[in-house]
Design a protein around this motif. Structure first.
Motif, mmCIF file in Angstrom:
data_model
loop_
_atom_site.group_PDB
_atom_site.id
_atom_site.type_symbol
_atom_site.label_atom_id
_atom_site.label_comp_id
_atom_site.label_asym_id
_atom_site.label_seq_id
_atom_site.Cartn_x
_atom_site.Cartn_y
_atom_site.Cartn_z
ATOM 1 N N SER A 156 75.197 -39.325 37.644
ATOM 2 C CA SER A 156 76.417 -39.033 36.170
ATOM 3 C C SER A 156 77.883 -39.533 36.261
ATOM 4 N N SER A 157 78.247 -40.272 36.684
ATOM 5 C CA SER A 157 79.694 -41.228 36.433
ATOM 6 C C SER A 157 79.455 -42.404 35.762
ATOM 7 N N GLU A 158 78.101 -43.050 35.719
ATOM 8 C CA GLU A 158 77.551 -43.550 34.287
ATOM 9 C C GLU A 158 77.700 -43.275 33.211
ATOM 10 N N ILE A 159 77.855 -41.572 32.634
ATOM 11 C CA ILE A 159 77.070 -41.502 31.818
ATOM 12 C C ILE A 159 78.339 -41.259 30.671
ATOM 13 N N SER A 160 78.055 -41.274 29.540
ATOM 14 C CA SER A 160 78.554 -40.664 28.725
ATOM 15 C C SER A 160 78.739 -39.977 28.234
ATOM 16 N N TYR A 161 77.338 -39.314 27.396
ATOM 17 C CA TYR A 161 77.133 -38.295 26.545
ATOM 18 C C TYR A 161 75.916 -38.560 26.338
ATOM 19 N N PHE A 162 75.371 -37.008 26.316
ATOM 20 C CA PHE A 162 74.043 -36.995 25.932
ATOM 21 C C PHE A 162 73.606 -36.378 24.413
ATOM 22 N N MET A 163 73.038 -36.595 23.433
ATOM 23 C CA MET A 163 72.996 -36.175 21.919
ATOM 24 C C MET A 163 71.815 -35.625 21.687
ATOM 25 N N ALA A 164 71.308 -34.398 21.206
ATOM 26 C CA ALA A 164 69.939 -33.688 20.765
ATOM 27 C C ALA A 164 69.546 -34.525 19.603
ATOM 28 N N GLN A 165 68.684 -34.857 19.182
ATOM 29 C CA GLN A 165 68.069 -35.500 17.579
ATOM 30 C C GLN A 165 67.346 -35.036 17.110
ATOM 31 N N GLY A 166 66.787 -34.202 16.115
ATOM 32 C CA GLY A 166 65.453 -33.551 16.286
ATOM 33 C C GLY A 166 64.967 -32.760 17.882
ATOM 34 N N ASN A 168 64.356 -34.238 20.626
ATOM 35 C CA ASN A 168 64.406 -35.325 21.969
ATOM 36 C C ASN A 168 65.959 -35.270 21.998
ATOM 37 N N LEU A 169 65.525 -35.947 23.535
ATOM 38 C CA LEU A 169 67.619 -35.049 23.918
ATOM 39 C C LEU A 169 67.402 -36.779 24.441
ATOM 40 N N PHE A 170 68.882 -37.202 24.160
ATOM 41 C CA PHE A 170 68.655 -38.709 24.312
ATOM 42 C C PHE A 170 70.283 -39.146 25.193
ATOM 43 N N LEU A 171 70.116 -39.414 26.240
ATOM 44 C CA LEU A 171 71.004 -40.200 27.059
ATOM 45 C C LEU A 171 71.531 -41.673 27.018
ATOM 46 N N TYR A 172 73.616 -41.819 26.872
ATOM 47 C CA TYR A 172 73.653 -42.276 26.678
ATOM 48 C C TYR A 172 75.010 -43.076 27.688
ATOM 49 N N THR A 173 74.987 -44.259 28.101
ATOM 50 C CA THR A 173 75.415 -44.527 29.463
ATOM 51 C C THR A 173 76.893 -45.211 28.972
ATOM 52 N N ILE A 174 77.660 -45.775 30.008
ATOM 53 C CA ILE A 174 78.966 -46.149 29.629
ATOM 54 C C ILE A 174 78.817 -47.868 29.185
ATOM 55 N N ASN A 175 78.169 -47.896 29.600
ATOM 56 C CA ASN A 175 77.311 -49.485 28.733
ATOM 57 C C ASN A 175 76.687 -49.847 27.896
ATOM 58 N N GLY A 176 76.775 -48.833 27.354
ATOM 59 C CA GLY A 176 76.202 -49.427 25.662
ATOM 60 C C GLY A 176 74.756 -48.578 25.598
ATOM 61 N N ASN A 177 74.038 -48.543 27.138
ATOM 62 C CA ASN A 177 72.591 -48.450 26.550
ATOM 63 C C ASN A 177 71.922 -46.646 26.226
ATOM 64 N N SER A 178 70.540 -46.588 25.797
ATOM 65 C CA SER A 178 70.349 -45.147 25.515
ATOM 66 C C SER A 178 68.501 -44.647 26.376
ATOM 67 N N TYR A 179 68.758 -43.908 26.831
ATOM 68 C CA TYR A 179 67.627 -43.226 27.120
ATOM 69 C C TYR A 179 67.117 -42.177 26.705
ATOM 70 N N LEU A 180 65.714 -41.763 26.570
ATOM 71 C CA LEU A 180 64.838 -40.580 26.547
ATOM 72 C C LEU A 180 64.793 -39.456 27.040
ATOM 73 N N TYR A 181 65.676 -38.231 27.144
ATOM 74 C CA TYR A 181 65.809 -37.695 28.645
ATOM 75 C C TYR A 181 64.661 -36.699 28.601
ATOM 76 N N GLU A 182 64.190 -35.802 29.049
ATOM 77 C CA GLU A 182 63.197 -35.282 29.056
ATOM 78 C C GLU A 182 63.396 -33.599 29.043
ATOM 79 N N ASP A 183 64.434 -32.810 28.840
ATOM 80 C CA ASP A 183 65.088 -31.817 28.931
ATOM 81 C C ASP A 183 65.844 -31.149 27.464
ATOM 82 N N THR A 184 66.245 -30.087 27.322
ATOM 83 C CA THR A 184 66.870 -29.215 26.124
ATOM 84 C C THR A 184 68.451 -29.139 26.280
ATOM 85 N N ILE A 185 69.375 -29.671 24.764
ATOM 86 C CA ILE A 185 70.542 -29.737 25.843
ATOM 87 C C ILE A 185 71.393 -28.165 26.623
#
Length: 252
Positions: A156-166, A168-185
C-alpha cells in the motif's frame, strides 16, 4: 417518532414508508430524500429522531452524507448488499436491514432504537467495539495485480491512487505504473486505511503522496492535480459533499 427515508428508488421508498406506518409504533415520515445532495441539504437545516437510509444512491453512496455532516442521529441502513455492514459501523448505525425487509424486521429495528435511547452509554460502547473491530480487520496492506501472465504483489505504501473508469478499477503506483485491479471502488474503500487513503469522489481514492497541487476551483469545489497524472481530459474535483472531511483528512 419523526423519521426520514433516504432512498433513490420510488418503489422501495414507498414500500418502506408503508411498513413504517404499519409498524407497532407511532411514526411520522418527515421527509423522503432520493439522493446525496438533497439529503445533505435537508439534514443541514432539519432534524429527526431516526434515519432509514439506502447506501447506493443515484449521485453517490449515502456514507458521503454522514461523513460530511458528522451525523449524530441514529441510522438504520437499508440495502441489498451485506458486504457494507462493517463499513456502516463507523457511523451511528443501530441497524442494518437487507432488502427485501419485512414488517417484523422493521419492528425489531425500531425496538433496538428505543433500547438505545433508554441505555445510550451501554449501546455506544457496543458500537465502538464493533467499529474498532472493523478498523482492525479490514485494513489491507498488499494488493495482487497482473502484468501479463506475471503476478505482482504491491504494498500500500507504493500506491498513489486508485481510479475507476467504466467498469474497471486501476491501481497507480508512485513510480508511474498502472495495473488493472479486480475490485470495485466502493468495496475497496472499506479495506483501506482511513489515515492513508481518501475517496475524493466516485472515481478516485487517493493517497496523500499522490497530490501534486490543490486549488480552490469555485466557492465549494476543490481541484486536485495528481502525480503521476492519469492523463484524463477532465479535471479532478473533490466531491462537494466531502470538502470538509477532505480538509480534515489533510490536517491529520
Amino acid at each position: 417518532m419523526e423519521v426520514i427515508i433516504i432512498e433513490d428508488e420510488n418503489i422501495a421508498a414507498l414500500s418502506l414508508e408503508n411498513l413504517l406506518l404499519k409498524s407497532n409504533f407511532n411514526i411520522k415520515i418527515k421527509a423522503k430524500l432520493e439522493n446525496v445532495k438533497k439529503a445533505t441539504e435537508w439534514l443541514k437545516n432539519n432534524s429527526c429522531d431516526l434515519i432509514f437510509s439506502d447506501i447506493h444512491l443515484g449521485d453517490g453512496d449515502s456514507f458521503e452524507i454522514f461523513e460530511n455532516l458528522s451525523i449524530k442521529t441514529p441510522i438504520i441502513f437499508t440495502t441489498a448488499f451485506e458486504k457494507y455492514a462493517l463499513q456502516s459501523f463507523q457511523f451511528t448505525v443501530i441497524g442494518y436491514l437487507l432488502k427485501p425487509y419485512s414488517l417484523e424486521k422493521i419492528n425489531l429495528a425500531i425496538e433496538r432504537f428505543l433500547l438505545l435511547k433508554s441505555k445510550p452509554h451501554l449501546e455506544i460502547n457496543k458500537l465502538n467495539s464493533v467499529s474498532d473491530s472493523y478498523n482492525a480487520k479490514t485494513t489491507q496492506e498488499r494488493f495482487l495485480v497482473f502484468k501479463g501472465k506475471q503476478l505482482i504483489s504491491i504494498n500500500s505504501s507504493e500506491i498513489s491512487y486508485f481510479m475507476a473508469q467504466g467498469k474497471n478499477l486501476f491501481l497507480y503506483t508512485i513510480n508511474g505504473n498502472s495495473y488493472l485491479y479486480e475490485d470495485t471502488i466502493s468495496n475497496l474503500e472499506t479495506k483501506l486505511s482511513n489515515t492513508d487513503f481518501f475517496k475524493i469522489n466516485r472515481k478516485f481514492i487517493i493517497r496523500h503522496n499522490a497530490i501534486k497541487n490543490i486549488f480552490k476551483y469555485s466557492t465549494n469545489r476543490i481541484k486536485i492535480e495528481l502525480n503521476p497524472s492519469p492523463n484524463l481530459d477532465e479535471i479532478i474535483l473533490v466531491s462537494s459533499t466531502k470538502n470538509n472531511s477532505f480538509k480534515n483528512w489533510l490536517n491529520h
